[in-house]
Design a protein around this motif. Structure first.
Motif, PDB file in Angstrom:
ATOM      1  N   SER A  32      -4.934  60.364   1.715  1.00 21.46           N
ATOM      2  CA  SER A  32      -4.132  59.506   2.582  1.00 21.46           C
ATOM      3  C   SER A  32      -4.544  58.055   2.343  1.00 21.46           C
ATOM      4  O   SER A  32      -5.486  57.556   2.949  1.00 21.46           O
ATOM      5  CB  SER A  32      -4.351  59.893   4.049  1.00 21.46           C
ATOM      6  OG  SER A  32      -3.614  59.039   4.898  1.00 21.46           O
ATOM      7  N   GLU A 130      -9.067  58.901   6.381  1.00 26.76           N
ATOM      8  CA  GLU A 130      -8.565  60.050   7.124  1.00 26.76           C
ATOM      9  C   GLU A 130      -9.742  60.869   7.670  1.00 26.76           C
ATOM     10  O   GLU A 130     -10.669  61.211   6.941  1.00 26.76           O
ATOM     11  CB  GLU A 130      -7.696  60.934   6.226  1.00 26.76           C
ATOM     12  CG  GLU A 130      -7.088  62.096   6.975  1.00 26.76           C
ATOM     13  CD  GLU A 130      -6.200  62.966   6.113  1.00 26.76           C
ATOM     14  OE1 GLU A 130      -5.895  64.083   6.557  1.00 26.76           O
ATOM     15  OE2 GLU A 130      -5.813  62.545   5.006  1.00 26.76           O
ATOM     16  N   ASP A 152      -3.553  60.194  15.326  1.00 21.35           N
ATOM     17  CA  ASP A 152      -2.204  59.982  14.785  1.00 21.35           C
ATOM     18  C   ASP A 152      -2.012  58.592  14.194  1.00 21.35           C
ATOM     19  O   ASP A 152      -0.950  57.981  14.317  1.00 21.35           O
ATOM     20  CB  ASP A 152      -1.145  60.224  15.868  1.00 21.35           C
ATOM     21  CG  ASP A 152      -1.165  61.649  16.392  1.00 21.35           C
ATOM     22  OD1 ASP A 152      -1.646  62.541  15.671  1.00 21.35           O
ATOM     23  OD2 ASP A 152      -0.719  61.866  17.533  1.00 21.35           O
ATOM     24  N   TYR A 153      -3.013  58.082  13.515  1.00 19.51           N
ATOM     25  CA  TYR A 153      -2.973  56.709  13.004  1.00 19.51           C
ATOM     26  C   TYR A 153      -2.108  56.566  11.756  1.00 19.51           C
ATOM     27  O   TYR A 153      -1.364  55.612  11.614  1.00 19.51           O
ATOM     28  CB  TYR A 153      -4.396  56.228  12.720  1.00 19.51           C
ATOM     29  CG  TYR A 153      -4.484  54.793  12.288  1.00 19.51           C
ATOM     30  CD1 TYR A 153      -4.393  53.770  13.213  1.00 19.51           C
ATOM     31  CD2 TYR A 153      -4.672  54.467  10.952  1.00 19.51           C
ATOM     32  CE1 TYR A 153      -4.481  52.434  12.821  1.00 19.51           C
ATOM     33  CE2 TYR A 153      -4.761  53.147  10.552  1.00 19.51           C
ATOM     34  CZ  TYR A 153      -4.664  52.139  11.487  1.00 19.51           C
ATOM     35  OH  TYR A 153      -4.751  50.836  11.087  1.00 19.51           O
ATOM     36  N   ALA A 154      -2.258  57.488  10.826  1.00 24.59           N
ATOM     37  CA  ALA A 154      -1.517  57.388   9.566  1.00 24.59           C
ATOM     38  C   ALA A 154      -1.005  58.764   9.158  1.00 24.59           C
ATOM     39  O   ALA A 154      -1.591  59.784   9.509  1.00 24.59           O
ATOM     40  CB  ALA A 154      -2.404  56.814   8.472  1.00 24.59           C
ATOM     41  N   ALA A 155       0.065  58.757   8.400  1.00 23.60           N
ATOM     42  CA  ALA A 155       0.613  60.010   7.901  1.00 23.60           C
ATOM     43  C   ALA A 155      -0.107  60.417   6.618  1.00 23.60           C
ATOM     44  O   ALA A 155      -0.434  59.577   5.785  1.00 23.60           O
ATOM     45  CB  ALA A 155       2.107  59.872   7.632  1.00 23.60           C
ATOM     46  N   SER A 156      -0.343  61.708   6.492  1.00 21.81           N
ATOM     47  CA  SER A 156      -0.877  62.253   5.245  1.00 21.81           C
ATOM     48  C   SER A 156       0.205  62.105   4.174  1.00 21.81           C
ATOM     49  O   SER A 156       1.356  61.789   4.485  1.00 21.81           O
ATOM     50  CB  SER A 156      -1.234  63.726   5.440  1.00 21.81           C
ATOM     51  OG  SER A 156      -0.043  64.491   5.568  1.00 21.81           O
ATOM     52  N   LEU A 161       1.138  63.322  10.760  1.00 21.70           N
ATOM     53  CA  LEU A 161       0.270  62.326  11.383  1.00 21.70           C
ATOM     54  C   LEU A 161      -1.143  62.878  11.516  1.00 21.70           C
ATOM     55  O   LEU A 161      -1.341  64.005  11.970  1.00 21.70           O
ATOM     56  CB  LEU A 161       0.809  61.915  12.754  1.00 21.70           C
ATOM     57  CG  LEU A 161       2.079  61.089  12.727  1.00 21.70           C
ATOM     58  CD1 LEU A 161       2.529  60.771  14.154  1.00 21.70           C
ATOM     59  CD2 LEU A 161       1.887  59.814  11.931  1.00 21.70           C
ATOM     60  N   ARG A 162      -2.121  62.070  11.112  1.00 19.62           N
ATOM     61  CA  ARG A 162      -3.523  62.482  11.111  1.00 19.62           C
ATOM     62  C   ARG A 162      -4.368  61.397  11.754  1.00 19.62           C
ATOM     63  O   ARG A 162      -4.039  60.217  11.690  1.00 19.62           O
ATOM     64  CB  ARG A 162      -4.001  62.689   9.670  1.00 19.62           C
ATOM     65  CG  ARG A 162      -3.281  63.770   8.892  1.00 19.62           C
ATOM     66  CD  ARG A 162      -3.803  65.145   9.185  1.00 19.62           C
ATOM     67  NE  ARG A 162      -5.219  65.149   8.843  1.00 19.62           N
ATOM     68  CZ  ARG A 162      -6.175  65.681   9.606  1.00 19.62           C
ATOM     69  NH1 ARG A 162      -5.888  66.254  10.738  1.00 19.62           N
ATOM     70  NH2 ARG A 162      -7.439  65.638   9.237  1.00 19.62           N
TER      71      ARG A 162
END
Length: 178
Positions: A32, A130, A152-156, A161-162
């Motif tokens: 990520s 991540e 849920d900060y960034a998308a893989s 959302l991870r």
């Protein structure tokens, strides 16, 4: 044998295709790092060409790891432009090609960036990664301090959302910012 060298803006532009291939390999391997899979090669190429401008302007420093003349890893430092934050930098885009992993290259790139930051008068580094990724083991083993996680900060790369964990490390003696 693997060697690490700092790239100037012209070298980033000239090596943009190789760097885009590394970026694509990293994303397709599940890391990520700000991109979704499948990463379009043209998008990766455009992204690296944009970084060449930042390197030339002094806002970004990029190191590349070479194996047999091929780029197999990178790490970068992003420098803030505000007067009250010139003592710190963000470590970004630590990438190692999947077929070059397991040889200590990530640790070498990380140590290179830390050493260069300290030599440039940077005293504090920070990064995000991540949560529960293999990168976390590297940062902890290298003495980075875990600050906390943001849900849920960034998308893989697959769009899920991870959480993201924030780390920092002191790399020099803090000086008065006056």
């Amino acid at each position: 044998m693997t060697a690490v060298s700092r790239l100037d803006g012209a070298e980033v532009a000239a090596r943009a295709e190789e760097l885009a291939d590394l970026l694509a390999d990293t994303v397709h391997g599940g890391a990520s790092i700000g991109f979704l899979a499948p990463l379009d090669r043209a998008a990766g190429l455009a992204w690296w060409k944009g970084r060449a401008t930042e390197v030339s302007a002094g806002a970004l420093a990029v190191w590349a790891a070479w194996d047999g003349g091929r780029v197999v890893g990178t790490v970068s430092l992003a420098f803030p432009d505000k007067p009250n934050s010139r003592h710190r930098a963000e470590l970004v885009k630590l990438m190692v090609h999947r077929d070059a992993r397991g040889r200590g290259l990530g640790r070498t790139l990380l140590a290179t960036a830390e050493r260069a930051a300290a030599e440039a008068g940077i005293t504090l580094l920070h990064l995000d990664t991540e949560t529960d990724s293999p990168a976390e083991r590297l940062y902890l083993a290298a003495g980075w301090t875990r600050l906390g996680a943001i849900p849920d900060y960034a998308a893989s790369p697959t769009g899920v959302l991870r959480p993201t964990t924030i780390y920092y490390k002191r790399v020099g003696t803090p000086a008065h910012a006056g």
